[in-house]
Design an enzyme around this catalytic site. Structure first.
Site, PDB file in Angstrom:
ATOM      1  N   GLU A   1      71.427   3.268  37.066  1.00  0.00           N
ATOM      2  CA  GLU A   1      71.327   2.652  38.395  1.00  0.00           C
ATOM      3  C   GLU A   1      70.871   1.195  38.355  1.00  0.00           C
ATOM      4  OE1 GLU A   1      69.093   4.994  41.174  1.00  0.00           O
ATOM      5  OE2 GLU A   1      70.098   6.865  40.637  1.00  0.00           O
TER       6      GLU A   1
ATOM      7  N   GLU B   1      73.392  12.692  38.286  1.00  0.00           N
ATOM      8  CA  GLU B   1      72.284  13.131  39.146  1.00  0.00           C
ATOM      9  C   GLU B   1      72.862  13.584  40.472  1.00  0.00           C
ATOM     10  OE1 GLU B   1      69.154  10.282  39.834  1.00  0.00           O
ATOM     11  OE2 GLU B   1      69.169   9.642  37.741  1.00  0.00           O
TER      12      GLU B   1
END
Ligand code: IFM
Length: 454
Positions: A174, A361
């Site tokens: 991220e 995720e």
């Protein structure tokens, strides 16, 4: 809100070889921050600054996984997990961020990987999940171009050591979040607020580090599966008004295209570059080609959507997210919207065509208390997981080369600026005693994984 559970999809909707597992990250679970020569990271410092973490707590112990890793691997095996995504703590391996390696740190990950393989669990390793060594942070962090080169050196070192046993590697987790939440929203380390120049530099230097790292890792381990993990979120306009439609487009630019375009198309989106012209970092000749060094697989973190309204009172990109009424939101305030996962997978395939993708995720934070029967009843998470695994099945049926689904998270852990107030785990953790307890959602997920494919 009551949760009528949707069914799991048919197990046979997932091809043989598809992996179901769970994910964590080093800083959120390991603890052991001063153990066996580990250096400090900017998150160690940040968590000890007053007022930065919602519950005032730090991650010095977290889930104590550095000590309890064997038990945690046994737990994964009992759940029948087929894959496990973890991150390597850069300061545990290179206490100063570069230079002399810490043998004890490398040996910890040797043991972890060997332990996974011994239990038949496929490791997915992430190199940078936000715990930047303090020495690099103090030398400019991601605002400095030098940090990109340091990431590549660190990546080469780790892949040399573990690449004989680990096939799947992500350079970054991220980069959007690290850049924007840490340099613009002021809610993550290093805690800068409203600094668009620093934010965009952090985007560029992380991506440059990713490209350099892929090149270095490819040279060291030609057959490794290399990539990075992006958090993607559909941005939908709150109304049909042209201002909201434009705001949703800006949000999509910042959140999604600003990372996907460089990695797959070797350019930043023109609308973002135009809007931020005065704040853009130096982009040297060759940088974009480096960033777009071909990868083997893309990890996607998907949680929810953003429903966006134009808001001129806010700094660019001048938008605010609106809460959709009448639907379930997790304790993070995130809507359970599985359609967005399917849409995201299809969009990525249509516009960027990665060779392979995996869900790195996906999950929900819920209140999760141990009830008097000793169980953790978490129907909202069961609902969330079943719906999102169904979305994966639909995407697969439409040709998306999806290879794995990794739930966030294996166990409750340190949720960054929100401390321990958010429980994402399939497994409940009592942070006083470190007792682990499989939640109903964990048992439900385990039963699905174990169900026959016929
Ligand atoms: O806990 C985080 C994780 O570290 C990165 N992705 C989002 C999760 C939930 O906020």
């Amino acid at each position: 809100m009551s949760h009528t559970l949707p069914p799991w999809p048919a197990r046979s909707a997932f091809p043989p070889g598809f992996l179901f597992g769970a994910a964590t990250s080093a800083f959120q679970i390991e603890g052991g921050v001063a153990t066996e020569g580990r250096g400090a990271s900017w998150w160690d410092r940040y968590t000890h600054l007053p007022g930065r973490i919602r519950d005032g707590r730090h991650a010095d112990t977290a889930c104590d996984h550095h000590r309890l890793w064997r038990e945690d691997l046994d737990l994964m095996q009992r759940l029948g997990l087929q894959a496990y995504r973890f991150s390597i703590a850069w300061p545990r391996v290179l206490p100063m961020g570069r230079g002399a390696a810490n043998e004890a740190g490398l040996a910890f990950y040797d043991r972890l990987v060997d332990g996974l393989l011994a239990r038949g669990i496929v490791p997915y390793a992430t190199l940078y999940h936000w715990d930047l060594p303090l020495a690099l942070a103090d030398a400019g962090g991601w605002q400095s171009r030098d940090t990109a080169a340091a990431l590549a050196d660190y990546a080469a070192l780790v892949v040399q050591r573990l690449g004989d046993r680990v096939q799947h590697w992500a350079t970054l987790n991220e980069p959007r979040c690290c850049a924007w939440v840490g340099h613009f929203e002021g809610r993550h380390a290093p805690g800068l607020q409203g600094d668009l120049r620093a934010t965009l530099a952090a985007v560029h230097h992380q991506l440059l580090g990713h490209g350099l790292a892929v090149q270095a890792m490819r040279a060291a381990r030609p057959t490794a599966q290399l990539g990075l993990v992006l958090d993607l979120k559909p941005h939908l306009p709150a109304s049909g008004h042209a201002d909201d439609v434009a705001a949703a487009r800006r949000g999509d630019g910042v959140f999604n295209r600003c990372l996907l375009d460089p990695v797959f198309h070797a350019s930043y989106p023109a609308d973002v570059v135009q809007a931020c012209a005065a704040e853009m970092p130096e982009i040297r000749s060759g940088d974009m080609a480096t960033i777009a060094t071909p990868i083997d697989e893309l990890g996607i973190n998907y949680y929810t959507r953003a429903v966006v309204a134009h808001d001129a009172s806010r700094p660019w990109p001048s938008l605010r997210e609106e809460r959709v009424p009448g639907v379930h939101h997790s304790t993070m305030g995130w809507e359970d919207w599985p359609e967005g996962l399917e849409q995201t997978l299809l969009r990525v395939q249509r516009e960027y065509a990665p060779k392979a993708v995996y869900i790195a995720e996906n999950g929900a934070a819920e209140p999760d208390e141990v009830s008097t029967d000793g169980l953790v009843h978490d129907p909202a998470r069961q609902h969330y997981l079943r719906g999102h695994v169904q979305a994966c099945a639909r995407a697969l049926a439409q040709g998306v080369p999806l290879q794995a689904y990794l739930a966030w998270s294996l166990m409750d852990n340190f949720e960054w600026g929100r401390g321990y107030t958010q429980r994402f785990g399939l497994v409940h953790v009592d942070f006083e005693t470190q007792q682990r307890r499989v939640k109903n959602s964990g048992a439900d997920y385990a039963a699905f994984i174990a169900s026959p494919r016929a």
